[in-house]
Design a protein around this motif. Structure first.
Motif, short mmCIF file in Angstrom:
data_model
loop_
_atom_site.label_atom_id
_atom_site.label_comp_id
_atom_site.label_asym_id
_atom_site.label_seq_id
_atom_site.Cartn_x
_atom_site.Cartn_y
_atom_site.Cartn_z
N ASP A 79 0.84 -1.19 0.00
CA ASP A 79 0.00 0.00 0.00
C ASP A 79 0.88 1.25 0.00
O ASP A 79 2.10 1.18 0.10
CB ASP A 79 -0.96 0.01 1.19
CG ASP A 79 -0.26 -0.12 2.53
OD1 ASP A 79 0.98 0.03 2.59
OD2 ASP A 79 -0.94 -0.39 3.53
N ARG A 80 0.22 2.39 -0.12
CA ARG A 80 0.95 3.66 -0.22
C ARG A 80 1.83 3.90 1.00
O ARG A 80 2.94 4.44 0.88
CB ARG A 80 -0.06 4.80 -0.38
CG ARG A 80 0.57 6.17 -0.52
CD ARG A 80 -0.46 7.23 -0.83
NE ARG A 80 0.15 8.53 -0.99
CZ ARG A 80 -0.49 9.59 -1.47
NH1 ARG A 80 -1.74 9.47 -1.86
NH2 ARG A 80 0.12 10.75 -1.59
N ARG A 81 1.37 3.50 2.16
CA ARG A 81 2.11 3.72 3.40
C ARG A 81 3.47 3.03 3.39
O ARG A 81 4.41 3.48 4.03
CB ARG A 81 1.27 3.24 4.58
CG ARG A 81 1.90 3.44 5.95
CD ARG A 81 0.85 3.30 7.03
NE ARG A 81 0.22 1.99 7.02
CZ ARG A 81 0.61 0.99 7.80
NH1 ARG A 81 1.65 1.13 8.60
NH2 ARG A 81 -0.03 -0.17 7.76
N PRO A 123 -1.39 -5.00 3.40
CA PRO A 123 -2.80 -5.27 3.12
C PRO A 123 -3.13 -6.76 2.95
O PRO A 123 -4.15 -7.24 3.44
CB PRO A 123 -3.07 -4.51 1.82
CG PRO A 123 -2.02 -3.46 1.77
CD PRO A 123 -0.82 -4.06 2.41
N LEU A 155 -10.12 -4.03 5.71
CA LEU A 155 -10.54 -4.07 4.31
C LEU A 155 -11.83 -4.86 4.11
O LEU A 155 -12.21 -5.17 2.98
CB LEU A 155 -9.42 -4.64 3.45
CG LEU A 155 -8.12 -3.83 3.48
CD1 LEU A 155 -7.02 -4.51 2.68
CD2 LEU A 155 -8.35 -2.42 2.96
N LEU A 164 -10.65 -4.27 -1.52
CA LEU A 164 -9.24 -3.98 -1.76
C LEU A 164 -9.03 -2.58 -2.31
O LEU A 164 -7.93 -2.03 -2.21
CB LEU A 164 -8.64 -5.00 -2.72
CG LEU A 164 -8.23 -6.36 -2.13
CD1 LEU A 164 -7.59 -7.20 -3.22
CD2 LEU A 164 -7.28 -6.19 -0.95
N GLU A 165 -10.08 -2.00 -2.91
CA GLU A 165 -9.92 -0.65 -3.46
C GLU A 165 -9.63 0.38 -2.36
O GLU A 165 -9.17 1.48 -2.64
CB GLU A 165 -11.16 -0.25 -4.26
CG GLU A 165 -12.38 0.14 -3.46
CD GLU A 165 -13.19 -1.04 -2.95
OE1 GLU A 165 -14.20 -0.82 -2.24
OE2 GLU A 165 -12.81 -2.19 -3.26
N ARG A 166 -9.90 0.01 -1.11
CA ARG A 166 -9.63 0.92 0.01
C ARG A 166 -8.20 0.81 0.53
O ARG A 166 -7.80 1.58 1.39
CB ARG A 166 -10.59 0.62 1.15
CG ARG A 166 -12.07 0.80 0.81
CD ARG A 166 -12.94 0.35 1.96
NE ARG A 166 -14.35 0.42 1.62
CZ ARG A 166 -15.32 -0.09 2.37
NH1 ARG A 166 -15.02 -0.71 3.51
NH2 ARG A 166 -16.58 0.01 2.00
N ALA A 167 -7.46 -0.14 0.02
CA ALA A 167 -6.14 -0.41 0.57
C ALA A 167 -5.08 0.59 0.12
O ALA A 167 -4.01 0.67 0.72
CB ALA A 167 -5.69 -1.82 0.18
N GLY A 168 -5.35 1.36 -0.92
CA GLY A 168 -4.33 2.27 -1.43
C GLY A 168 -3.16 1.52 -2.05
O GLY A 168 -2.00 1.91 -1.87
N LEU A 169 -3.46 0.44 -2.77
CA LEU A 169 -2.42 -0.38 -3.38
C LEU A 169 -1.63 0.43 -4.41
O LEU A 169 -2.16 1.34 -5.05
CB LEU A 169 -3.03 -1.60 -4.06
CG LEU A 169 -3.74 -2.60 -3.14
CD1 LEU A 169 -4.39 -3.70 -3.97
CD2 LEU A 169 -2.77 -3.19 -2.13
N GLN A 179 -0.11 5.02 -7.21
CA GLN A 179 -1.21 4.44 -6.46
C GLN A 179 -2.34 4.08 -7.42
O GLN A 179 -2.65 4.85 -8.33
CB GLN A 179 -1.72 5.41 -5.40
CG GLN A 179 -2.82 4.82 -4.52
CD GLN A 179 -3.16 5.70 -3.33
OE1 GLN A 179 -2.29 6.35 -2.78
NE2 GLN A 179 -4.42 5.72 -2.96
#
Length: 218
Positions: A79-81, A123, A155, A164-169, A179
């Protein structure tokens, strides 16, 4: 009707496939017990029954020898983090630095793997056993069976649906980390009835509206 090549520039054959899923692959040396992480963009799903994935690594990579010796690896979606850690693990060798310690990352047990750990906080963890390693040239193709899948609790909705769209992959595109963006549709949306399309896309439309509203306040 056949189109001409006008408007395109031809370049030499190269690995210009984009975007690609960038992953952090964790493993553990079965002799020393030391865990390591290697970043890879050349990975993908290759089979459904049994669930299998592929990973291409250069044999000289430190993690390659570990994965070959242990027969296990955990593919962690990023993820972005964790984007900065992802890049670090791709440009620094585990021969020279303890990546978990340097990055402040922790290991987590993953079902189906007796040696390889997952990376805490990611994630998704895909626990894999190596089935075959095939030399191709510059890289070796590792074919592995997915033995377990662990998805982070935040998630899921209360009804058990996964988002999974909330994970910021993040993904990898021609040397850049990006992202994953807006949801444009769902599998089969091109032939879905209008009412089904509206219902399925409504949650994502709300998210786009919130993003647009946030941009307007800046």
């Amino acid at each position: 009707m056949k189109q001409t090549t006008e408007g395109y520039r031809r370049i030499e054959p190269t690995t210009l496939m984009a975007p690609l899923p960038v992953v952090m692959v964790s493993c553990r040396d079965p002799e020393s017990g030391r865990a390591n992480i290697v970043t890879a963009a050349w990975s993908g799903i290759v089979n459904t029954h049994p669930p299998m994935l592929s990973l291409s690594l250069k044999p000289e990579r430190y993690s390659y020898g570990i994965i070959r010796a242990s027969g296990e690896m955990v593919v962690n979606l990023v993820d972005r983090r964790h984007a900065r850690a992802c890049d670090f693990c791709g440009v620094r060798s585990g021969r020279d630095v303890d990546k978990f310690q340097t990055l402040g990352l922790e290991t987590v047990d993953v079902e189906g793997c007796s040696v390889a750990p997952g990376i805490a906080g990611m994630p998704v963890h895909l626990g894999c056993s190596v089935e075959e390693i095939r030399p191709l040239g510059s890289h070796d193709l590792i074919l592995a069976q997915i033995r377990s899948v662990s998805v982070r609790e935040d998630l899921f909705d209360g009804d058990g649906s996964m988002h999974l769209e909330r994970a910021g992959l993040i993904c990898y595109s021609h040397g850049l980390y990006q992202q994953v963006g807006d949801v444009l549709g769902f599998f089969g949306y091109s032939v879905a009835r209008p009412e089904v399309y509206r219902e399925r896309m409504q949650p994502f439309q709300g998210e786009r509206d919130r993003k647009a509203s946030g941009r307007g306040r800046k």
